[in-house]
Design a protein around this motif. Structure first.
Motif, PDB file in Angstrom:
ATOM      1  N   PHE A 153       0.798  -1.228   0.000  1.00  0.00           N
ATOM      2  CA  PHE A 153       0.000   0.000   0.000  1.00  0.00           C
ATOM      3  C   PHE A 153       0.833   1.282   0.000  1.00  0.00           C
ATOM      4  O   PHE A 153       0.274   2.369  -0.070  1.00  0.00           O
ATOM      5  CB  PHE A 153      -0.928   0.015   1.211  1.00  0.00           C
ATOM      6  CG  PHE A 153      -1.933  -1.088   1.199  1.00  0.00           C
ATOM      7  CD1 PHE A 153      -3.075  -1.006   0.417  1.00  0.00           C
ATOM      8  CD2 PHE A 153      -1.744  -2.234   1.957  1.00  0.00           C
ATOM      9  CE1 PHE A 153      -4.002  -2.028   0.391  1.00  0.00           C
ATOM     10  CE2 PHE A 153      -2.665  -3.261   1.947  1.00  0.00           C
ATOM     11  CZ  PHE A 153      -3.797  -3.162   1.152  1.00  0.00           C
ATOM     12  N   GLY A 154       2.155   1.172   0.088  1.00  0.00           N
ATOM     13  CA  GLY A 154       2.972   2.374   0.086  1.00  0.00           C
ATOM     14  C   GLY A 154       3.361   2.798   1.489  1.00  0.00           C
ATOM     15  O   GLY A 154       3.037   2.144   2.488  1.00  0.00           O
TER      16      GLY A 154
ATOM     17  N   SER B 211      -2.082   6.894   5.571  1.00  0.00           N
ATOM     18  CA  SER B 211      -3.335   7.421   5.027  1.00  0.00           C
ATOM     19  C   SER B 211      -3.777   6.657   3.787  1.00  0.00           C
ATOM     20  O   SER B 211      -4.968   6.511   3.527  1.00  0.00           O
ATOM     21  CB  SER B 211      -3.191   8.908   4.699  1.00  0.00           C
ATOM     22  OG  SER B 211      -2.151   9.102   3.735  1.00  0.00           O
ATOM     23  N   SER B 212      -2.796   6.151   3.000  1.00  0.00           N
ATOM     24  CA  SER B 212      -3.155   5.404   1.794  1.00  0.00           C
ATOM     25  C   SER B 212      -3.862   4.106   2.154  1.00  0.00           C
ATOM     26  O   SER B 212      -4.813   3.702   1.487  1.00  0.00           O
ATOM     27  CB  SER B 212      -1.910   5.115   0.957  1.00  0.00           C
ATOM     28  OG  SER B 212      -0.976   4.349   1.699  1.00  0.00           O
TER      29      SER B 212
ATOM     30  N   ASP C 214      -7.356   5.025   3.441  1.00  0.00           N
ATOM     31  CA  ASP C 214      -8.220   5.384   2.312  1.00  0.00           C
ATOM     32  C   ASP C 214      -8.705   4.134   1.587  1.00  0.00           C
ATOM     33  O   ASP C 214      -9.884   4.036   1.225  1.00  0.00           O
ATOM     34  CB  ASP C 214      -7.456   6.290   1.344  1.00  0.00           C
ATOM     35  CG  ASP C 214      -8.244   6.547   0.069  1.00  0.00           C
ATOM     36  OD1 ASP C 214      -9.237   7.272   0.124  1.00  0.00           O
ATOM     37  OD2 ASP C 214      -7.845   5.998  -0.986  1.00  0.00           O
TER      38      ASP C 214
ATOM     39  N   ILE D 190      -2.836   0.104  -7.399  1.00  0.00           N
ATOM     40  CA  ILE D 190      -1.759   0.693  -6.598  1.00  0.00           C
ATOM     41  C   ILE D 190      -0.522   0.704  -7.474  1.00  0.00           C
ATOM     42  O   ILE D 190       0.046  -0.349  -7.793  1.00  0.00           O
ATOM     43  CB  ILE D 190      -1.506  -0.115  -5.315  1.00  0.00           C
ATOM     44  CG1 ILE D 190      -2.797  -0.236  -4.503  1.00  0.00           C
ATOM     45  CG2 ILE D 190      -0.398   0.512  -4.482  1.00  0.00           C
ATOM     46  CD1 ILE D 190      -2.725  -1.257  -3.388  1.00  0.00           C
TER      47      ILE D 190
ATOM     48  N   ARG E  97       3.296   1.318  -8.137  1.00  0.00           N
ATOM     49  CA  ARG E  97       4.520   1.352  -7.332  1.00  0.00           C
ATOM     50  C   ARG E  97       5.667   0.802  -8.140  1.00  0.00           C
ATOM     51  O   ARG E  97       5.488   0.013  -9.080  1.00  0.00           O
ATOM     52  CB  ARG E  97       4.356   0.544  -6.046  1.00  0.00           C
ATOM     53  CG  ARG E  97       4.126  -0.919  -6.312  1.00  0.00           C
ATOM     54  CD  ARG E  97       3.799  -1.721  -5.077  1.00  0.00           C
ATOM     55  NE  ARG E  97       4.068  -3.134  -5.401  1.00  0.00           N
ATOM     56  CZ  ARG E  97       4.998  -3.874  -4.818  1.00  0.00           C
ATOM     57  NH1 ARG E  97       5.723  -3.370  -3.857  1.00  0.00           N
ATOM     58  NH2 ARG E  97       5.194  -5.126  -5.179  1.00  0.00           N
TER      59      ARG E  97
END
Length: 788
Positions: free
Chosen positions: A304-305, A309-310, A313, A326, A328
């Motif tokens: 998710f990174g 917050s990502s 969300d 996603i 990346r």
């Protein structure tokens, strides 16, 4: 009959392993003074010699008497013979100890009664185990043979395990000089019931005897006995077994078996291929060295990174709601998939890494979703464990025809045989044909990657923790350029598509039904799924290396590769799908059932009979309410969503956004139960089930696994058994008003009194039981794969 069959198997085994040490074959002309002496006199001399064993010449006389001692004494003087065994087994003279062990073996096979008498004689068993620690080859071989003969009965195996015989055998096997890698051959043997593969060794027979006895006892252990094996001994023995298994598996794949043991100078053991596989599985069950866990934060960050917050969300706006890509960059140096990617060596050699994966794989037989006893699973697959991969169960090789939009299998005959004649096991020719199929445009789909690679097992465990589920399944899809593998379909579980090599274009269509499909339910059971999906209501998403695509369950999708080359892409695609399979206990409906079960347990109702109608009405009402909750769940999509109460994100902060979200959903569910559960609908559902001779509670049988005091819940404290409900149903109909009034009273009290916090611990305890069984299965299967 089972014990009799076991004894017959032992006799065949003893014939198949050459016996280089046998007192029966010694020339009796060495002892002319005993040549014409009758059995009773020999036995009297033996007793006298043992009574005077301190005299210098007594040991020689004991040895001479033992050589001449007839087998018939086992039937005429069994008590006398057995009484001598502790002394013989503890003798300082190797020849006497060996003869004592040999008598133990003969007596064990003499009769079932004799076998059990020896097994329950603590001094005999102790002496035999002591002989297993001898440094004398002759003693060790005789003692090992005696253990094998005793082990023909379950009673004797249990007594040997209780006396630490297994540890002695395992240690003895590790101490015997062996070649670095034992040379093995597979032999096709008819055991009287069916043809099976047994392992032949081009080695000295002593390690074979020790290995055979060790395997027999390992495969007889219960969980407690397995846990008592010293860790260092277990792990060292496991390493050698896995080296041996690599050679056995290779021979199986090559289908390189001998029809006759005369074809080569080998020692044919009594070990079948599945016996070795089972021992490896058992020794790996509780090992912490097999599938190490990745910190969930590392897994979450890779998917998710970096920002929290990502993830928030995603969970609030996309989880079980809408597809989400996603983007990346894939860093092979610092990524959860990097270990697996490195194991594939190079993206340029697709057929090479494909063959390598398939050759090192074994079949992963499915375990029942509510099977929490891993040894029960082993009992079910005992004769098949460790076999090569099976078409349709483990692997599919297919493509979708562009014109007809239907799937075509490369192994058409194998597919047909799976449906008609049973399983099709892959051999080396089939593996090579997969390379050919790939070149012809077919996708290779391999299931159960989390059971084949330690690195993927760690990822799966991390993702399962993130979403508070027992386990996560992982499949691999290798698609050649300009091709489509699976036809358009939707899944009964959410997936994360992780693009590792190449690119792939995905088309995801809108959800045809608001109700999420339930795991294990027929995919055509939801209304509207057969309707043609509108092309206008779809999203096209191009996944590049490193990208991840989330697709919720119930969303139709399809994917294809392009020709490659023009944009610098490889053309082919390799991706993994991480499947979050939300099982019934871990849906929100499951949480509601757990809540009702916990609440009803706190009522502390007294024992009752059918005549105590007031108490009985309350118990029936609880059960009818369980049925009513299921009916509400069939119409409200929220009840089928995944419950995240046990998500690891909640473990450190009970006031976080996810915790608040879960409490809000729980309040919504209880309100729905209170306002929409209908007594007459539930009663009608029970009536229909009874008319069909079905269990009205079959969908919540897993509640028996919920445990408040340490033991499974049984009987009327949570559920009136089906047979009782069938008897009571006419009573419910005759006194419908009273039963309905009790139902309304119970429902009202439950909805007013149940608290979210009172349910969480029981729910997590249930989840832990599921996770433990899945982890044990994963450990065992990963150990059987020759991959990393």
């Amino acid at each position: 009959m089972e014990e009799k069959h076991e004894r017959k198997s032992s006799r065949r085994k003893r014939k198949s392993i050459p016996q280089t040490f046998s007192y029966h074959n010694r020339s009796l002309h060495l002892h002319p003074q005993l040549r014409h002496v009758d059995a009773d006199t020999i036995f009297a001399l033996l007793l006298a010699a043992i009574s005077n064993s301190h005299r210098p010449d007594s040991l020689s006389l004991i040895e001479k008497c033992l050589i001449k001692l007839p087998h018939s004494l086992l039937s005429t003087k069994p008590n006398h013979i057995l009484s001598l065994l502790p002394f013989l087994l503890c003798s300082k003279r190797a020849s006497i100890t060996s003869r004592g062990a040999e008598i133990v073996g003969m007596a064990s096979l003499f009769s079932l009664e004799m076998n059990e008498r020896i097994a329950f004689d603590a001094d005999i068993v102790k002496g035999l185990v002591s002989a297993l620690a001898s440094s004398k080859r002759s003693v060790l071989m005789a003692a090992c043979n005696a253990v094998l003969d005793m082990s023909t009965t379950s009673v004797a195996r249990e007594r040997l395990l209780a006396s630490s015989a297994l540890e002695s055998l395992m240690f003895g096997f590790l101490q015997v000089p062996k070649s670095p890698v034992m040379q093995v051959s597979l032999c096709t043997v008819d055991d009287g019931n069916a043809t099976c593969l047994k392992i032949g060794f081009e080695e000295d027979e002593l390690p074979i005897l020790l290995l055979t006895a060790s395997v027999i006892l390992i495969n007889s252990c219960n969980m407690e006995q397995l846990e008592k094996i010293p860790t260092n001994l277990s792990e060292t023995f496991l390493v050698l077994l896995k080296k041996l298994w690599a050679k056995v598996h290779n021979q199986m794949l090559l289908a390189n078996t001998m029809r006759s043991i005369q074809e080569a100078h080998i020692y044919v053991s009594n070990i079948r291929t599945d016996n070795i596989a089972e021992s490896i599985f058992r020794l790996s069950i509780n090992s912490s060295q097999v599938t190490a866990a990745l910190p969930f934060e590392v897994v979450k960050r890779s998917i998710f990174g970096l920002g929290s917050s990502s993830f928030e969300d995603f969970m609030l706006n996309h989880w079980e709601v809408s597809p989400f890509r996603i983007s990346r960059a894939l860093d092979v140096r610092d990524d959860v998939f990097s270990s697996f990617i490195r194991s594939l060596h190079s993206a340029e050699t697709v057929p090479s890494f494909l063959s390598l994966i398939l050759q090192n794989s074994v079949s992963c037989f499915p375990i029942s979703s509510d099977e929490l006893g891993i040894l029960s699973f082993l009992e079910e697959v005992r004769n098949k464990l460790g076999c090569p991969i099976i078409y349709q169960q483990d692997i599919r090789v297919l493509r979708t025809e562009s014109q007809l939009k239907r799937e075509v299998h490369f192994f058409k005959e194998s597919l047909n045989s799976c449906y008609k004649n049973g399983s099709h096991f892959f051999n080396i020719d089939d593996v090579l044909k997969c390379e050919e199929a790939y070149q012809e445009g077919y996708t290779v789909a391999l299931r159960g990657m989390e059971f084949r690679f330690e690195s993927i097992a760690a990822i799966a465990n991390g993702v399962a923790s993130i979403f508070g589920q027992p386990s996560v399944g992982v499949n691999m899809y290798l698609t050649p350029p300009n091709s489509q593998g699976l036809a358009r379909h939707f899944d009964d579980h959410c997936v994360f598509v992780c693009q590792l090599f190449g690119t792939k274009k995905w088309t995801v269509f809108s959800q045809p039904n608001a109700q999420l499909p339930r795991l294990y339910d027929p995919l055509d059971s939801l209304p509207g799924v057969e309707a043609e999906v509108s092309v206008a209501e779809c999203r096209e998403i191009l996944l590049k290396e490193g990208d991840i695509l989330y697709i919720p369950r119930g969303f139709p999708h399809e994917a294809c590769t392009d020709s490659g080359g023009s944009n610098g892409s490889a053309g082919f695609s390799l991706h993994l799908t991480l499947g979050i399979e939300v099982e019934p206990p871990f849906e929100w409906e499951g949480f509601a059932h757990v809540a009702l079960c916990c609440w009803s347990q706190t009522q502390k109702q007294p024992q009752f009979s059918l005549l105590e109608s007031a108490v009985l009405l309350d118990v029936i009402s609880v059960n009818v309410l369980h049925v009513a909750i299921g009916l509400v769940g069939d119409s409200d999509p929220t009840f089928r969503k995944a419950c995240l109460v046990a998500a690891i994100s909640l473990s450190s902060d009970t006031g976080c956004w996810l915790d608040l979200n879960q409490r809000t959903i729980f309040s919504y569910l209880i309100d729905k139960v209170n306002t929409e559960s209908r007594f007459l609908e539930a009663l009608r559902s029970i009536e229909v089930a009874i008319q069909k001779t079905e269990d009205p509670f079959h969908q919540i049988r897993w509640l028996r696994l919920l445990n408040m005091e340490g033991e499974s819940i049984e009987g009327n404290d949570w559920n009136v058994p089906f047979v009782e409900m069938a008897k009571l149903f006419p009573l419910c109909v005759r006194h419908k008003d009273q039963v309905e009034a009790a139902f309304m009273r119970v429902k009202s009290r439950f909805c007013d009194e149940v608290l979210f916090g009172d349910v969480v611990d029981s729910y997590k305890m249930l989840l832990d039981k599921y996770r433990k069984a899945r982890k044990q299965y994963m450990n065992g299967m990963v150990s059987l794969h020759c991959t990393s």
